[in-house]
Motif scaffolding. Structure first.
Motif, PDB file in Angstrom:
ATOM      1  N   MET A  80       0.819  -1.212   0.000  1.00  0.00           N
ATOM      2  CA  MET A  80       0.000   0.000   0.000  1.00  0.00           C
ATOM      3  C   MET A  80       0.854   1.264   0.000  1.00  0.00           C
ATOM      4  N   SER A  81       2.015   1.224   0.644  1.00  0.00           N
ATOM      5  CA  SER A  81       2.890   2.407   0.607  1.00  0.00           C
ATOM      6  C   SER A  81       3.510   2.569  -0.775  1.00  0.00           C
ATOM      7  N   ALA A  82       3.866   1.468  -1.435  1.00  0.00           N
ATOM      8  CA  ALA A  82       4.413   1.554  -2.803  1.00  0.00           C
ATOM      9  C   ALA A  82       3.332   2.014  -3.781  1.00  0.00           C
ATOM     10  N   LEU A  83       2.124   1.537  -3.588  1.00  0.00           N
ATOM     11  CA  LEU A  83       1.005   1.949  -4.432  1.00  0.00           C
ATOM     12  C   LEU A  83       0.749   3.446  -4.274  1.00  0.00           C
ATOM     13  N   LEU A  84       0.671   3.909  -3.037  1.00  0.00           N
ATOM     14  CA  LEU A  84       0.442   5.333  -2.807  1.00  0.00           C
ATOM     15  C   LEU A  84       1.616   6.158  -3.330  1.00  0.00           C
ATOM     16  N   ALA A  85       2.834   5.679  -3.146  1.00  0.00           N
ATOM     17  CA  ALA A  85       4.008   6.399  -3.652  1.00  0.00           C
ATOM     18  C   ALA A  85       3.952   6.518  -5.172  1.00  0.00           C
ATOM     19  N   THR A  86       3.576   5.454  -5.842  1.00  0.00           N
ATOM     20  CA  THR A  86       3.531   5.448  -7.307  1.00  0.00           C
ATOM     21  C   THR A  86       2.521   6.455  -7.834  1.00  0.00           C
ATOM     22  N   VAL A  87       1.296   6.414  -7.296  1.00  0.00           N
ATOM     23  CA  VAL A  87       0.283   7.355  -7.794  1.00  0.00           C
ATOM     24  C   VAL A  87       0.568   8.779  -7.328  1.00  0.00           C
ATOM     25  N   ALA A  88       1.175   8.931  -6.147  1.00  0.00           N
ATOM     26  CA  ALA A  88       1.529  10.278  -5.670  1.00  0.00           C
ATOM     27  C   ALA A  88       2.576  10.909  -6.581  1.00  0.00           C
ATOM     28  N   ILE A  89       3.556  10.130  -7.005  1.00  0.00           N
ATOM     29  CA  ILE A  89       4.581  10.654  -7.910  1.00  0.00           C
ATOM     30  C   ILE A  89       3.941  11.060  -9.245  1.00  0.00           C
ATOM     31  N   ALA A  90       3.019  10.258  -9.732  1.00  0.00           N
ATOM     32  CA  ALA A  90       2.322  10.610 -10.982  1.00  0.00           C
ATOM     33  C   ALA A  90       1.555  11.917 -10.815  1.00  0.00           C
ATOM     34  N   VAL A  91       0.871  12.073  -9.689  1.00  0.00           N
ATOM     35  CA  VAL A  91       0.125  13.304  -9.420  1.00  0.00           C
ATOM     36  C   VAL A  91       1.085  14.490  -9.338  1.00  0.00           C
TER      37      VAL A  91
END
Length: 181
Positions: free
Chosen positions: A100-111
């Motif tokens: 979940m932290s990698a998932l949030l990190a991935t979409v946060a970087i895209a944002v």
């Protein structure tokens, strides 16, 4: 490899580091990831970035479901006590904290990359979500909550799930723009 890494961690534990990783693992749990994602979604909606808010929210909700299903399918036991310093009753593979932290990190970087705010594009700022995910995952190994392969799989699954949502979001946005023209 899993047992060797666990034995090395156990042999090299230091009280202040253990305390630090307790704090990190608590702040990096799934509930915290959802709180951060909800705050991000609210902020994105307020700034008129509804598509990004849907991407983040959708990725997190479906990612949680995928992670929970994977835990049931694999049914892997956690490291044994006393090596495990945390009491957890769920299955071990994949690590929910790491995924979940990698998932949030991935979409946060895209944002962040889609943002018009220049300082969000700085490499050091873009690295923060990924570094936080790495530290959260490492805390799970150090505390004996997971085998190293649980955490590695969590990072990979989380990043891939995020990339899937980023890709889908871009395709949907492109179709919407085409239809509007």
């Amino acid at each position: 490899m899993d047992h060797d890494v666990m034995q090395w961690m156990v042999a090299h534990r230091v009280q202040w580091v253990t305390s630090m990783f307790w704090v990190i693992t608590t702040l990096g749990n799934t509930v915290s990831m959802f709180i951060w994602s909800i705050a991000g979604c609210v902020s994105l909606v307020r700034s008129g970035r509804r598509a990004d808010a849907i991407m983040v929210g959708g990725a997190m909700l479906t990612g949680w479901g995928a992670m929970s299903l994977a835990k049931l399918i694999f049914g892997r036991d956690r490291p044994p006590l006393p090596d495990r310093l945390v009491e957890i009753s769920s299955h071990s593979f994949p690590s929910g904290h790491a995924m979940m932290s990698a998932l949030l990190a991935t979409v946060a970087i895209a944002v962040m990359l889609r943002s018009t705010t220049p300082w969000l594009h700085r490499p050091a700022v873009l690295a923060v979500p990924g570094v936080l995910s790495l530290v959260i995952g490492f805390s799970r190994i150090y505390l004996g909550a997971h085998w190293v392969t649980d955490v590695l799989a969590g990072w990979v699954f989380g990043a891939l799930w995020g990339l899937l949502w980023i890709y889908a979001s871009r395709k949907i946005s492109a179709r919407s723009r085409s239809a509007a023209q």
